[in-house]
Scaffold this motif. Structure first.
Motif, PDB file in Angstrom:
ATOM      1  N   ILE A  18      26.669  15.133   5.632  1.00  0.00           N
ATOM      2  CA  ILE A  18      27.065  16.045   6.604  1.00  0.00           C
ATOM      3  C   ILE A  18      27.966  15.640   7.497  1.00  0.00           C
ATOM      4  N   ALA A  19      28.041  14.591   7.755  1.00  0.00           N
ATOM      5  CA  ALA A  19      28.771  13.960   9.199  1.00  0.00           C
ATOM      6  C   ALA A  19      30.205  13.892   8.033  1.00  0.00           C
ATOM      7  N   GLU A  20      30.544  13.742   5.850  1.00  0.00           N
ATOM      8  CA  GLU A  20      31.942  13.601   5.691  1.00  0.00           C
ATOM      9  C   GLU A  20      32.349  15.088   5.844  1.00  0.00           C
ATOM     10  N   VAL A  21      31.813  16.429   6.013  1.00  0.00           N
ATOM     11  CA  VAL A  21      31.991  17.612   5.673  1.00  0.00           C
ATOM     12  C   VAL A  21      33.380  17.940   7.178  1.00  0.00           C
ATOM     13  N   PRO A  22      34.340  18.462   6.639  1.00  0.00           N
ATOM     14  CA  PRO A  22      35.525  18.300   7.670  1.00  0.00           C
ATOM     15  C   PRO A  22      35.624  19.165   8.834  1.00  0.00           C
ATOM     16  N   ASP A  23      34.528  20.508   8.261  1.00  0.00           N
ATOM     17  CA  ASP A  23      33.884  21.955   8.755  1.00  0.00           C
ATOM     18  C   ASP A  23      33.617  21.550   9.529  1.00  0.00           C
ATOM     19  N   ALA A  24      33.504  21.624  11.043  1.00  0.00           N
ATOM     20  CA  ALA A  24      32.478  21.090  12.697  1.00  0.00           C
ATOM     21  C   ALA A  24      31.017  22.457  12.364  1.00  0.00           C
ATOM     22  N   SER A  25      31.807  24.068  11.914  1.00  0.00           N
ATOM     23  CA  SER A  25      30.980  24.666  11.909  1.00  0.00           C
ATOM     24  C   SER A  25      30.026  24.414  10.454  1.00  0.00           C
ATOM     25  N   LEU A  26      30.705  24.783   9.758  1.00  0.00           N
ATOM     26  CA  LEU A  26      29.835  24.232   7.848  1.00  0.00           C
ATOM     27  C   LEU A  26      28.927  22.814   8.151  1.00  0.00           C
ATOM     28  N   ARG A  27      29.294  22.042   9.345  1.00  0.00           N
ATOM     29  CA  ARG A  27      28.504  20.496   9.106  1.00  0.00           C
ATOM     30  C   ARG A  27      26.920  21.287  10.712  1.00  0.00           C
ATOM     31  N   ALA A  28      27.761  21.232  11.500  1.00  0.00           N
ATOM     32  CA  ALA A  28      26.405  22.364  12.265  1.00  0.00           C
ATOM     33  C   ALA A  28      25.486  23.407  11.456  1.00  0.00           C
ATOM     34  N   LEU A  29      26.037  24.696  10.550  1.00  0.00           N
ATOM     35  CA  LEU A  29      25.484  25.157   9.389  1.00  0.00           C
ATOM     36  C   LEU A  29      24.268  23.645   8.689  1.00  0.00           C
ATOM     37  N   LEU A  30      25.093  23.121   8.220  1.00  0.00           N
ATOM     38  CA  LEU A  30      24.039  21.964   7.532  1.00  0.00           C
ATOM     39  C   LEU A  30      22.690  20.801   8.040  1.00  0.00           C
ATOM     40  N   VAL A  31      22.983  21.120   9.174  1.00  0.00           N
ATOM     41  CA  VAL A  31      22.178  20.091   9.968  1.00  0.00           C
ATOM     42  C   VAL A  31      20.731  21.074  10.468  1.00  0.00           C
ATOM     43  N   ARG A  32      21.518  22.265  10.899  1.00  0.00           N
ATOM     44  CA  ARG A  32      20.050  23.664  11.716  1.00  0.00           C
ATOM     45  C   ARG A  32      19.719  23.480  10.035  1.00  0.00           C
ATOM     46  N   ARG A  33      19.903  23.099   8.831  1.00  0.00           N
ATOM     47  CA  ARG A  33      19.209  23.913   7.856  1.00  0.00           C
ATOM     48  C   ARG A  33      18.421  22.686   7.307  1.00  0.00           C
ATOM     49  N   TYR A  34      19.795  21.459   6.600  1.00  0.00           N
ATOM     50  CA  TYR A  34      18.347  20.476   6.369  1.00  0.00           C
ATOM     51  C   TYR A  34      18.543  19.391   7.127  1.00  0.00           C
ATOM     52  N   MET A  35      18.069  19.431   8.176  1.00  0.00           N
ATOM     53  CA  MET A  35      17.980  18.668   9.509  1.00  0.00           C
ATOM     54  C   MET A  35      17.365  18.584  10.468  1.00  0.00           C
ATOM     55  N   ASN A  36      17.683  19.923  10.399  1.00  0.00           N
ATOM     56  CA  ASN A  36      16.397  20.365  11.482  1.00  0.00           C
ATOM     57  C   ASN A  36      15.028  21.819  11.076  1.00  0.00           C
ATOM     58  N   PHE A  37      15.147  21.525  10.036  1.00  0.00           N
ATOM     59  CA  PHE A  37      15.141  22.891   8.997  1.00  0.00           C
ATOM     60  C   PHE A  37      14.526  24.047   9.914  1.00  0.00           C
ATOM     61  N   GLU A  38      15.677  24.821  10.178  1.00  0.00           N
ATOM     62  CA  GLU A  38      15.593  25.881  10.851  1.00  0.00           C
ATOM     63  C   GLU A  38      15.454  27.016   9.963  1.00  0.00           C
ATOM     64  N   LYS A  39      15.534  28.513   9.989  1.00  0.00           N
ATOM     65  CA  LYS A  39      15.252  29.306   9.323  1.00  0.00           C
ATOM     66  C   LYS A  39      16.415  29.925   9.325  1.00  0.00           C
ATOM     67  N   TRP A  40      17.066  30.400   8.210  1.00  0.00           N
ATOM     68  CA  TRP A  40      18.497  31.611   8.371  1.00  0.00           C
ATOM     69  C   TRP A  40      18.973  32.296   9.090  1.00  0.00           C
ATOM     70  N   GLU A  41      17.421  32.932   9.947  1.00  0.00           N
ATOM     71  CA  GLU A  41      17.812  34.482  10.645  1.00  0.00           C
ATOM     72  C   GLU A  41      17.867  33.452  12.260  1.00  0.00           C
ATOM     73  N   VAL A  42      17.054  32.162  12.760  1.00  0.00           N
ATOM     74  CA  VAL A  42      17.364  30.747  13.707  1.00  0.00           C
ATOM     75  C   VAL A  42      18.700  30.747  14.046  1.00  0.00           C
TER      76      VAL A  42
END
Length: 75
Positions: A18-42
């Motif tokens: 995830i840290a290697e993804v160049p786009d910060a907004s995409l990184r944020a989305l991936l962190v929230r989904r795969y590291m924080n396990f947040e639901k799509w709505e959140v």
């Protein structure tokens, strides 16, 4: 979420990719989904996206992850 479901080594590997993804907004989305396990709505509310935008951006993020893994000869 238990230790057995997500061992630390796997979590570190996911975070490294995830840290290697160049786009910060995409990184944020991936962190929230795969590291924080947040639901799509959140994720949508937190990132100020519609639910549809989140799924579209997630697709873009997965393409980036796939590219990164291919460069590392993982895929």
């Amino acid at each position: 979420i238990s230790y057995i479901e997500h061992p630390p080594v796997m979590t570190e590997e996911i975070a490294a990719v995830i840290a290697e993804v160049p786009d910060a907004s995409l990184r944020a989305l991936l962190v929230r989904r795969y590291m924080n396990f947040e639901k799509w709505e959140v994720i949508a509310v937190c990132l100020n996206y519609s639910r549809r935008q989140v799924t579209r951006r997630h697709g873009q993020a997965l393409k980036e992850v796939s590219r990164i893994l291919a460069e590392q000869d993982v895929l």
